[in-house]
Each structure stands twice: as C-alpha cells, then as structure tokens.
Enzyme design. Sequence first.
Site, PDB file in Angstrom:
ATOM      1  N   LYS A 164       0.301   3.743  -2.710  1.00 31.66           N
ATOM      2  CA  LYS A 164      -0.748   4.769  -2.651  1.00 31.66           C
ATOM      3  C   LYS A 164      -0.156   6.168  -2.499  1.00 31.66           C
ATOM      4  O   LYS A 164      -0.867   7.162  -2.716  1.00 31.66           O
ATOM      5  CB  LYS A 164      -1.698   4.490  -1.493  1.00 31.66           C
ATOM      6  CG  LYS A 164      -2.602   3.276  -1.677  1.00 31.66           C
ATOM      7  CD  LYS A 164      -3.625   3.187  -0.558  1.00 31.66           C
ATOM      8  CE  LYS A 164      -4.569   2.000  -0.718  1.00 31.66           C
ATOM      9  NZ  LYS A 164      -3.971   0.732  -0.260  1.00 31.66           N
TER      10      LYS A 164
ATOM     11  N   SER B 124      -5.895   3.587   4.540  1.00 34.64           N
ATOM     12  CA  SER B 124      -5.388   2.836   3.385  1.00 34.64           C
ATOM     13  C   SER B 124      -6.513   2.111   2.648  1.00 34.64           C
ATOM     14  O   SER B 124      -6.330   0.999   2.143  1.00 34.64           O
ATOM     15  CB  SER B 124      -4.307   1.833   3.825  1.00 34.64           C
ATOM     16  OG  SER B 124      -3.520   1.427   2.728  1.00 34.64           O
TER      17      SER B 124
ATOM     18  N   SER C 143       0.802  -1.236   0.000  1.00 33.14           N
ATOM     19  CA  SER C 143       0.000   0.000   0.000  1.00 33.14           C
ATOM     20  C   SER C 143       0.829   1.278   0.000  1.00 33.14           C
ATOM     21  O   SER C 143       0.266   2.373  -0.149  1.00 33.14           O
ATOM     22  CB  SER C 143      -0.948   0.007   1.203  1.00 33.14           C
ATOM     23  OG  SER C 143      -2.056  -0.824   0.965  1.00 33.14           O
TER      24      SER C 143
END
Length: 448
Positions: free
Chosen positions: A70, A131, A67
């Site tokens: 991101k 997230s 993640s």
Amino acid sequence: MSIMNLKRYLAVLLMVTLVFSIITPLKQASAASDPISISAKASILVEASSGKILYGNNIDEQLPVASMAKSMTEYLVLEAIHKGKIKWDQTYTPDDYTYKISQIRELSNVPLRKDGSYTVRELYEAMAIYSANGAAIALAEVVAGSETNFIKMMNDKAKELGLKNSRFVNATGLENRDLMGMQPDGTTVDEQSTMSARDMALLAQRLIKDYPEMIQTASIPRKTFKEGTDMPNYNWMLKGLIYEYPGVDGLKTGSTSSAGSCFTATAKRNGMRVISVVLNATDGTGDIKKPRFKETKKLLDYAYNNFTVEQLYPKNYQLKKQATLPVVDGKQKEAAIITKAPLIVAMKRGEKESYQPKLTLDKRLLNDKGELTAPVKKGQKVGVMGLEYKGSEKDYGFLTGNSGGEVDVVTKENIDKANWFVLAMRGIGGFFAGLWNGAVHGVQGWFK
C-alpha cells in the site's frame, strides 16, 4: 602401545589441536563480521537522506510484502493530489467490488456503505492508519478508473523509481485469493505483490522525500472513521502504543500467511532519520504481529547507538588532486570546479577518516583530451563527487548500489569563448613554440 606408535599418536593429536585452534577464531571472526542478528527472511537498515545502508541481510530477494504494498498506493495517490488530478475533498461512492471487499472484517477494513459518499482524504486515512483494503481499492479507482489500470501505474512507477525486484498485482497487498475472484485483469488468483527489502526501503525513502506530509497521517495512533469505525494504527511502535519507540513516526505494517510478519519503519532522532524493513520476521512463537516490532527495535537500537550523520565535505569544496578542468577556446584555460552542496553521510562513530572523496566526471561534456569547450556557464554540472570507503568494517553500500550519497560538481564561474584574435595569437604562439621546441631538440641531438 609401542614408543613409536605413542609418538605418532601424540603428533596427530598435536596437529588436530593446532588445526582447531586456528579454525575456531576464524569462525568467531566470521560470525562477528555481522554486527547484529535479525530473525527475518530479509532485513535492511538505511539512513534516509543519503540512502546509506547501515545493515542488510538478503536485501535483494523478491518476497511477499502483504499490506506494505500500500506504500505504492499511497505514493500514487499523493502524486495525483500534487499534480491536481484528484482533490482531497473529492468524493467516491463504492461500486460492487469495493463494497464487497470492504465488508470482509477478518481482513483489515472500514465497512463502506453502498450508498455512502467518502472523500479521498477519508479513504486515504483509512488506508494509511488502519490499512483498510476496501479504501485502498477505492483510491485506486479514483486515481486510475479501475484497479486493473492502477496496478499498471504501480508497476510503471516502480520502474521509474528504480525498484528492480518488485511486482504489484493489486492495490492492497492482499493475496489475490482474498479478492473473491474479482482480482485485477491480467493477474491470477494465486498471485500476490512481492518486493525486495532494498526496494521497500527505496520506496519508503522516496515517499518520505517526495511527500513528507505523509508522516502526519502515518504517525496518527488512532482515529475514528466517519461512520464510527475505530481505526487503531497497526504500527505499535508509535508514541503511546505497546511497543512505543522514541522517534518512530511511520510507516507501514503488513502480514499474510505467506508474507509473515512484515514492517517498514521510520524514525527520526538527533537529526538522523532512518528507515528499516523486516520481511517475514519470527520469534519462535508463531505470532504474526509482534516479531516485526521486536526485530525492528534491534535495527533501530543499532542505528542510534552506533551511527551519526557527518558532513565530510562542505559546499564549494575543491578536490586537491583535481581542482580545475582544462578549457579549450576559452578566455581562461582552466575552469575551477566545486561541489554544489555539502557531502553528508551516515557512518559509524570514529570512522570519519576512513572515507575519501571520489570524483566521477561526465565524459560526454569533455573532448577526447579531457577538456571542456568554451563557453562554459557558471554552475554547469560536470560530474559528481562520491565516497570511497577505506576502513575495515563491512560496507553495505547505498540503496542505489555501491555509489550513492553523491553531490553534483559544478563550474565555479563563467568562461567566455575567446575572440578570433586571441585564438589566432594562441595558434601562432603554438606554431612558433613547436618550431622552437623542434629546434631545441635538434640542437640537443648534435651533442649526444
């Protein structure tokens, strides 16, 4: 054993003892050359303003980042906001893809209603704090129309920012196999986004520098989504959380089975902001959440216990060895050159004298004799001044390579082009000076 054999045995024993006594300190010195030990596949520690690397291990290997990818989605959303392409209060209604992904609670998600309406700000907060994967895909669609279009933007932006070991295959950092066969066109089900520790640190540096307001969201420890979903921040080093660390106010965690325990942290204390990255951190327990914080603490402790930010050279500094550049066809024959800004860099305490200034001129502005050509404008950039390290410590360089932490070197004042009469007189003067010098040399030759 004969006396002769005994002597030989003792000689061999003495030799072996001497060899080991020499090798052992070398091994110890080699181990000591690495200032800290970080249990991770790759790690890096950087002073944010200059990009000076304070520590690094395996920083250029391209690895899964989960993640933490991101962070690029965040960058592109904030860029679109600043350029006026999208607005914070702009609304989005989920399509089938976004809706289905948002319902998978074993992934990090805020469940989106298929008939729901969500603002860009709400989706951004869900992504940055919790997230949320469905929210990240939604934002990709808002910015680019589709996630397929968005990942092209991600990879184009990576090149623009100088990320040399990165590839994005979706907006979330999930393994594509988690996207239920709906992964972006042009990618396969077994792919995932990958970056190097250096690239991740460089992206974090640019995110903080270009859009500093993002820290306000990244530092929120917990928030409730509009439909009641609790959103605790996965960055457990924030104030009030389990691994609270003074000064930590971001940035992004990541974990998948292949990426392991990952974390990009940033902290600011005593006027120094640092960025750290750990990829696939381990502590021997098999835990995928906690190791990233334990190893990050080592990096941050090392930064704040050993380093300080120093101004080595002030604004308007002139190098002693080259304070001017020659000028052709100008009213003045030389142009003073100065630094446009102070040169500030992070260094180990006590190492200030180990750095020397290094001037790199822009040769495109100079003729083959190394001269500027009039007219010359005040503040015209003629090069950069960086640093050369002359100390004995291991020097890791800068995020952008061995050069970095540079400031522009500019001309101190205007130099107008000389008029035709002055140039003519200089030409005549040069002609007679040549004749005179030739005559002098000739006379000197008579007496040799």
